[in-house]
Write a protein that holds these residues in place. Structure first.
Motif, PDB file in Angstrom:
ATOM      1  N   LEU A  10      -3.304  -8.000  -3.123  1.00  0.00           N
ATOM      2  CA  LEU A  10      -2.853  -7.420  -4.385  1.00  0.00           C
ATOM      3  C   LEU A  10      -1.698  -8.225  -4.982  1.00  0.00           C
ATOM      4  N   LEU A  14      -6.560   7.407  -0.493  1.00  0.00           N
ATOM      5  CA  LEU A  14      -5.886   6.117  -0.374  1.00  0.00           C
ATOM      6  C   LEU A  14      -5.386   5.876   1.044  1.00  0.00           C
ATOM      7  N   VAL A  49       2.075   1.788  -3.471  1.00  0.00           N
ATOM      8  CA  VAL A  49       1.015   2.354  -4.313  1.00  0.00           C
ATOM      9  C   VAL A  49       0.907   3.857  -4.067  1.00  0.00           C
ATOM     10  N   THR A 100       0.706   1.504 -11.912  1.00  0.00           N
ATOM     11  CA  THR A 100      -0.472   1.850 -11.114  1.00  0.00           C
ATOM     12  C   THR A 100      -1.349   2.837 -11.871  1.00  0.00           C
ATOM     13  N   ILE A 139       0.841  -1.200   0.000  1.00  0.00           N
ATOM     14  CA  ILE A 139       0.000   0.000   0.000  1.00  0.00           C
ATOM     15  C   ILE A 139       0.873   1.245   0.000  1.00  0.00           C
ATOM     16  N   TRP A 165      -4.627  -6.537   2.627  1.00  0.00           N
ATOM     17  CA  TRP A 165      -4.912  -6.047   1.283  1.00  0.00           C
ATOM     18  C   TRP A 165      -3.645  -6.026   0.427  1.00  0.00           C
ATOM     19  N   VAL A 183      -8.016   1.708  -7.778  1.00  0.00           N
ATOM     20  CA  VAL A 183      -6.583   1.527  -8.012  1.00  0.00           C
ATOM     21  C   VAL A 183      -6.403   0.221  -8.778  1.00  0.00           C
ATOM     22  N   CYS A 196      -6.465  -5.861 -10.278  1.00  0.00           N
ATOM     23  CA  CYS A 196      -5.287  -6.232 -11.061  1.00  0.00           C
ATOM     24  C   CYS A 196      -5.778  -6.761 -12.403  1.00  0.00           C
ATOM     25  N   ARG A 206     -13.430  -4.976  -3.494  1.00  0.00           N
ATOM     26  CA  ARG A 206     -13.968  -3.659  -3.130  1.00  0.00           C
ATOM     27  C   ARG A 206     -14.212  -3.583  -1.625  1.00  0.00           C
ATOM     28  N   TYR A 223      -9.864  -2.072  -5.528  1.00  0.00           N
ATOM     29  CA  TYR A 223      -8.499  -2.468  -5.879  1.00  0.00           C
ATOM     30  C   TYR A 223      -8.585  -3.586  -6.908  1.00  0.00           C
TER      31      TYR A 223
END
Length: 437
Positions: free
Chosen positions: A321, A306, A281, A408, A278, A317, A394, A356, A342, A354
């Motif tokens: 990710l 964020l 990010v 990102t 995080i 989290w 994100v 990917c 979410r 979030y």
């Protein structure tokens, strides 16, 4: 705080000759937990003591928080024929801010009676100065420079303020509780060790500000006892029943998840990679070039959104990710795979997404933007308070150049949905399809 809770925590000096050493033993459901509270960061060697204490406090907030949330004035604000300093430092994240007045004892301490008198004097002065800074910022916004060297205009009327008196002193007299005239806003006194402890413990400027506002409403405590109070509140958070929230507000299949506001173990204390995700990010958002339509104020808003992710779930989290990113890269070249999670906060005002995806291109970027707008439209409709909802998205996509592990992408929308009926139908067909099989 109830005496039964207070009795579960106690303190002792690791070295009787060093008042800066502190160890707490906390009785938890899993047995005793020992937390060593380190001394404050050392002062820079090439700077006088007073300015050095300010720099060290700034460094702690920037290193364990985020440099983007630590400010000092771009130039002195003129008042009459002289110049008026707008506070030593400011912390600003979202709609909350702190005016931080650092006062350092630059001569050898005298008797306890004399030191108590000096601390009382500078505490009252610090809070008066903080009050004056807020008044000045409300009369006339000022340009402030953050820890990245970027200039933002700060309008004092848009921020809820707290005054922080931060003391740098080699040996604070025991049970010293400074007092001052009510400045008309929350106010609190900390030692520099207390300050460093909070940032090292929480690793989030937003979380530190929330804590300061929370405890400022409580009776004042002795300087240096903030770690003890922190663990009292952490124990109360651990024992508190979870807040009841309608999980269906986030959508079908929503699951209620509760975490204490204040963790007992330091955030990221295990030193594993997941908790740093995080922060990385946040660094991506902070260091990436801004699009043509965005400003530094927009970047600050994005980062504040964020940073509002609860510190107690950041490791989870972060690992999620990493797992999702590892999964999507296994997808065949001709396919695109999405993994999305979410979260809607208990106040139903902040909706985080979030994601990917297998790769980054214009199609994926457009698809993610549409997904964020669609989910914002749906959630705001369920809550019935669209004007209060902010949705931040994100997306991480694998970086194929080898320069970094991922790229990102961030999308933010708020307030009333701007989707037309036709767009809603198109996005619904794209993203609300039943899973295959």
């Amino acid at each position: 705080m109830a005496e039964s809770t207070r009795a579960r925590l106690w303190r002792y000096s690791r070295d009787g000759d060093d008042p800066n050493e502190l160890t707490l033993i906390v009785e938890t459901a899993n047995g005793p937990y020992v937390r060593r509270i380190r001394p404050a960061l050392p002062l820079p060697l090439d700077v006088d003591h007073g300015p050095g204490a300010e720099q060290a406090a700034h460094q702690a907030a920037a290193m364990w928080g985020l440099p983007d949330f630590v400010f000092q004035q771009a130039e002195h604000a003129r008042k009459g024929s002289g110049q008026r300093e707008l506070g030593d430092r400011l912390l600003v994240a979202g709609r909350r801010g702190a005016v931080v007045q650092v006062k350092a004892r630059t001569v050898a301490p005298k008797s306890d009676v004399e030191e108590i008198g000096w601390i009382q004097k500078v505490a009252a002065k610090a809070v008066r100065q903080a009050k004056g800074t807020v008044r000045q910022l409300r009369l006339k916004p000022a340009d402030m420079v953050n820890g990245r060297g970027r200039t933002l205009g700060i309008d004092g009327n848009e921020i809820e303020w707290i005054a922080v008196f931060l003391l740098d002193h080699p040996d604070v007299p025991k049970q010293m509780v400074p007092s001052w005239e009510d400045p008309g806003m929350p106010s609190i006194a900390l030692t520099r060790r207390d300050w460093d402890f909070l940032f090292n413990q929480l690793r989030s400027t937003t979380a530190v500000l929330d804590y300061l506002f929370r405890v400022a409403a409580e009776p004042a405590i002795a300087l240096g006892d903030e770690p003890v109070r922190y663990y009292e509140f952490a124990a109360a958070d651990e024992a508190a029943p979870p807040t009841t929230v309608d999980a269906d507000l986030v959508g079908p299949g929503g699951v209620l998840h509760s975490t204490p506001l204040l963790p007992q173990e330091p955030v990221g204390g295990a030193g594993i990679r997941a908790h740093r995700v995080i922060r990385l990010v946040l660094e991506d958002v902070s260091t990436s070039p801004l699009p043509a339509h965005a400003s530094e104020a927009d970047r600050h808003t994005f980062l504040s959104d964020l940073d509002s992710l609860p510190v107690g779930v950041r490791e989870e989290w972060g690992q999620l990710l990493l797992d999702m990113l590892s999964d999507v890269v296994q997808t065949p070249e001709e396919e695109t795979k999405w993994r999305i999670r979410r979260q809607l906060n208990a106040e139903t005002t902040r909706h985080a997404i979030y994601a990917c995806a297998t790769r980054f291109n214009e199609t994926v970027q457009s698809g993610f933007s549409g997904y964020v707008r669609l989910r914002h439209h749906e959630v705001s409709g369920r809550t019935g308070r669209p004007e209060e909802l902010v949705t931040i998205g994100v997306m991480l996509t694998p970086n194929t150049t080898g320069a970094r592990p991922w790229d990102t992408t961030m999308v933010r929308t708020y307030g009333e949905s701007d989707l037309t009926e036709e767009e809603f139908e198109v996005l619904g067909r794209l993203w609300n399809r039943a899973p295959a099989g």
